[in-house]
Design a protein around this motif. Structure first.
Motif, mmCIF file in Angstrom:
data_model
loop_
_atom_site.group_PDB
_atom_site.id
_atom_site.type_symbol
_atom_site.label_atom_id
_atom_site.label_comp_id
_atom_site.label_asym_id
_atom_site.label_seq_id
_atom_site.Cartn_x
_atom_site.Cartn_y
_atom_site.Cartn_z
ATOM 1 N N GLU A 88 29.563 58.708 59.135
ATOM 2 C CA GLU A 88 30.048 59.851 59.902
ATOM 3 C C GLU A 88 30.078 59.471 61.376
ATOM 4 N N MET A 89 31.224 59.652 62.026
ATOM 5 C CA MET A 89 31.354 59.236 63.417
ATOM 6 C C MET A 89 32.249 60.202 64.195
ATOM 7 N N GLU A 90 32.260 59.997 65.483
ATOM 8 C CA GLU A 90 33.061 60.816 66.390
ATOM 9 C C GLU A 90 34.540 60.769 66.002
ATOM 10 N N TYR A 91 35.173 61.931 65.999
ATOM 11 C CA TYR A 91 36.621 61.980 65.792
ATOM 12 C C TYR A 91 37.304 61.923 67.158
ATOM 13 N N VAL A 92 38.067 60.867 67.385
ATOM 14 C CA VAL A 92 38.773 60.680 68.651
ATOM 15 C C VAL A 92 40.221 61.120 68.448
ATOM 16 N N ASP A 93 40.616 62.156 69.129
ATOM 17 C CA ASP A 93 41.956 62.729 68.967
ATOM 18 C C ASP A 93 42.926 61.994 69.886
ATOM 19 N N GLY A 94 43.691 61.084 69.326
ATOM 20 C CA GLY A 94 44.641 60.321 70.132
ATOM 21 C C GLY A 94 45.505 59.428 69.269
ATOM 22 N N GLU A 95 46.148 58.459 69.906
ATOM 23 C CA GLU A 95 47.023 57.521 69.216
ATOM 24 C C GLU A 95 46.434 56.120 69.285
ATOM 25 N N THR A 96 46.664 55.328 68.264
ATOM 26 C CA THR A 96 46.260 53.930 68.325
ATOM 27 C C THR A 96 47.229 53.147 69.210
ATOM 28 N N LEU A 97 46.758 52.041 69.761
ATOM 29 C CA LEU A 97 47.652 51.181 70.533
ATOM 30 C C LEU A 97 48.812 50.695 69.662
ATOM 31 N N GLU A 98 48.554 50.476 68.382
ATOM 32 C CA GLU A 98 49.623 50.040 67.486
ATOM 33 C C GLU A 98 50.770 51.040 67.484
ATOM 34 N N THR A 99 50.446 52.311 67.368
ATOM 35 C CA THR A 99 51.481 53.356 67.355
ATOM 36 C C THR A 99 52.262 53.383 68.663
ATOM 37 N N ILE A 100 51.547 53.248 69.774
ATOM 38 C CA ILE A 100 52.198 53.304 71.084
ATOM 39 C C ILE A 100 53.126 52.108 71.280
ATOM 40 N N ILE A 101 52.674 50.919 70.900
ATOM 41 C CA ILE A 101 53.504 49.718 71.037
ATOM 42 C C ILE A 101 54.755 49.829 70.173
ATOM 43 N N GLN A 102 54.587 50.321 68.950
ATOM 44 C CA GLN A 102 55.746 50.468 68.064
ATOM 45 C C GLN A 102 56.773 51.426 68.646
ATOM 46 N N ARG A 103 56.301 52.449 69.350
ATOM 47 C CA ARG A 103 57.213 53.447 69.925
ATOM 48 C C ARG A 103 57.794 53.002 71.257
ATOM 49 N N HIS A 153 32.215 42.892 67.424
ATOM 50 C CA HIS A 153 33.085 43.837 66.724
ATOM 51 C C HIS A 153 33.765 43.193 65.533
ATOM 52 N N ASN A 154 34.361 42.027 65.742
ATOM 53 C CA ASN A 154 34.915 41.199 64.672
ATOM 54 C C ASN A 154 36.224 41.690 64.077
ATOM 55 N N ASP A 155 36.811 42.738 64.615
ATOM 56 C CA ASP A 155 38.126 43.161 64.118
ATOM 57 C C ASP A 155 38.885 43.899 65.215
ATOM 58 N N ILE A 156 38.947 43.295 66.391
ATOM 59 C CA ILE A 156 39.681 43.921 67.496
ATOM 60 C C ILE A 156 41.177 43.723 67.281
ATOM 61 N N ASN A 157 41.894 44.821 67.212
ATOM 62 C CA ASN A 157 43.346 44.808 67.060
ATOM 63 C C ASN A 157 43.859 46.170 67.494
ATOM 64 N N PRO A 158 45.164 46.339 67.683
ATOM 65 C CA PRO A 158 45.679 47.616 68.211
ATOM 66 C C PRO A 158 45.402 48.829 67.322
ATOM 67 N N LYS A 159 45.141 48.614 66.030
ATOM 68 C CA LYS A 159 44.798 49.733 65.162
ATOM 69 C C LYS A 159 43.416 50.285 65.480
ATOM 70 N N ASN A 160 42.572 49.439 66.047
ATOM 71 C CA ASN A 160 41.182 49.818 66.277
ATOM 72 C C ASN A 160 40.882 50.183 67.725
ATOM 73 N N ILE A 161 41.927 50.468 68.484
ATOM 74 C CA ILE A 161 41.753 50.989 69.844
ATOM 75 C C ILE A 161 42.594 52.265 69.958
ATOM 76 N N ILE A 162 41.932 53.369 70.264
ATOM 77 C CA ILE A 162 42.604 54.668 70.343
ATOM 78 C C ILE A 162 42.717 55.103 71.803
ATOM 79 N N ARG A 163 43.886 55.634 72.157
ATOM 80 C CA ARG A 163 44.089 56.207 73.484
ATOM 81 C C ARG A 163 44.014 57.726 73.385
#
Length: 461
Positions: A88-103, A153-163
């Motif tokens: 159970e963890m904090e819900y961060v309401d935003g977009e992933t970097l992956e989504t932003i780059i794709q757009r 962290h061992n899995d840094i990628n745009p899916k794992n960073i939320i704006r």
């Protein structure tokens, strides 16, 4: 910890994501309906709460729960739900970097600097985190972080960073999903858990070596490169193709990274349909990315703290930026100063194309758009251009001996190129056929795409 049914504890509001090892949900606590969380459920079933895997999981979550940083997702608790370890963890309401780059294609320099500042701060906190003495220290399954007093962290990628947007309108970037960080150091070499996303995977991880803090630096370097250009240095089309994955491994381990400025300028042109006059990436930022992406982990920033220090020194203009070495195949000097011993080609500059000169030293010379992607077949004369009408192998020059002992030069387009080659005439008129060998003499010119190239004979100016 008793085993419970997920439905007895949470209302699932939506599925956030589902990967190879877990599913993540947006959920509401039934005990406290105001409490909205992100619930991560691992994809393996436990026989009982005393299972070794669950004890390892609990130990690692105890460390995660201690983390308190604005750029790191907050971890609340762990449970067994539907016989699966759940977080159970904090819900961060935003977009992933992956989504932003794709757009949007790529980030502005200002926004990229904002991401770097916040992610460097997050990694600085993780990489220098002190694990308290009451944490398990001596079991055979101790994780990398417990052994090293550092969280990787061992899995840094745009899916794992939320704006996410702050109340004042600024952006907060949050590093999420530490699920791949906490595994047995020996098992990590024999498990897909150590991989992360292949495009962001450090060279030492491909070799099965111990994961360490510089591995996170490499992965973040790939993310920064992608923010600036809209693409990773070494893209993959099909993960299921063994040949592609073998090639990707070799690129990460040995291939040079495609030039950051060139790739960004091409991305800007594709989006804006106007070639930028110059690269807008500060020289010190190029150096930062280059150092993040060193093949040898000892040559990278060792931790987020080192990266952060370099970053702020760059902002303060305290980083010395060496001048770039000129390309050996491209000679950008005044033609009048050339002592002509060989024929050469002169590229007439325009809004899309740089002015260049190239000496013809071979019997067969290919001409095309510059292509520095690792593994790609590059033309002998790679023209620096954003003109997509120029093929990567567009046309050819043939050099033949004449009876007097000199050379004659011929232009041909035998591939043929998609958009044609046009000699001594306006572009888009009659194109050379695939069987034509057109003799060249001093001052002749030809068009490829929107670029004019002039031929000069030896001794003629």
């Amino acid at each position: 910890m008793q085993m419970q049914e997920l439905a007895s504890r949470y209302d699932i509001l939506k599925v956030i994501g589902h990967g190879g090892f877990s599913a993540v949900f947006k959920a509401r606590s039934k005990e406290d309906p105001e409490h909205i969380v992100a619930l991560k459920q691992l994809d393996f079933v436990l026989d009982n709460k005393d299972a070794k895997e669950y004890k390892d999981f609990k130990d690692e979550v105890e460390i995660l729960k201690q983390l308190d940083h604005p750029n790191i997702v907050k971890i609340y608790n762990e449970y067994i739900l539907d016989n699966k370890p759940s977080l159970e963890m904090e819900y961060v309401d935003g977009e992933t970097l992956e989504t932003i780059i794709q757009r949007d294609g790529y980030f502005s320099i200002e926004d990229t600097l904002d991401v770097i500042a916040q992610m460097a701060a997050a990694l600085s906190y993780c990489h220098h985190y002190y694990v308290s003495g009451n944490m398990p220290q001596n079991r055979a399954s101790d994780s990398v972080i417990i052994n090293r007093n550092a969280i990787i962290h061992n899995d840094i990628n745009p899916k794992n960073i939320i704006r996410a947007k702050n109340e004042d309108g600024s952006w907060r970037y949050v590093l999420i999903d530490f699920g791949l960080s906490f595994v047995d150091p020996d098992a990590v070499r024999h498990s897909k858990k150590e991989d992360g996303m292949a495009e962001y995977k450090a060279p030492e991880k491909w070799n099965g070596e111990l994961v360490d803090t510089p591995s996170d630096i490499y992965s973040l370097g790939i993310v920064i490169y992608e923010l600036l250009t809209g693409t990773v240095p070494f893209p993959v089309k099909d993960y299921k193709q063994a040949s592609e994955m073998i090639a990707l491994e070799e690129k990460h381990k040995s291939a040079p990274v495609p030039d950051l400025c060139t790739t960004r300028m091409e991305a800007v042109y594709e989006k804006e349909q106007e070639r930028p006059g110059e690269c807008d990436i500060p020289g010190w930022l190029e150096l930062l990315v280059q150092r993040c992406l060193e093949k040898d982990p000892l040559k990278r920033f060792k931790t987020g703290r080192e990266l952060s220090r370099f970053f702020y020194n760059g902002l303060d203009e305290k980083i010395a930026v060496p001048e770039k070495e000129p390309e050996t195949s491209v000679i950008d000097i005044d033609p009048s100063a050339i002592k002509n011993t060989a024929a050469y080609l002169e590229v007439e500059p325009n809004i899309l194309t740089e002015g260049q000169h190239y000496f013809i030293q071979k019997a067969y010379t290919t001409i095309g758009r510059w292509n520095d992607m690792p593994g790609a077949v590059a033309a002998d004369f790679g023209i620096r251009t954003a003109d997509r009408f120029i093929s990567k192998n567009h046309c050819q020059i043939i050099r033949k001996r004449d009876p007097e002992g000199g050379y004659r030069y011929f232009l041909q387009d035998t591939a043929p190129s998609k958009n044609g080659t046009f000699l001594n005439t306006s572009k888009n008129s009659t194109r050379l056929s695939a069987t034509t060998e057109a003799v060249l003499k001093e001052g002749d010119y030809f068009w490829i795409g929107n670029t004019k190239i002039i031929f000069h004979q030896p001794g003629e100016m």
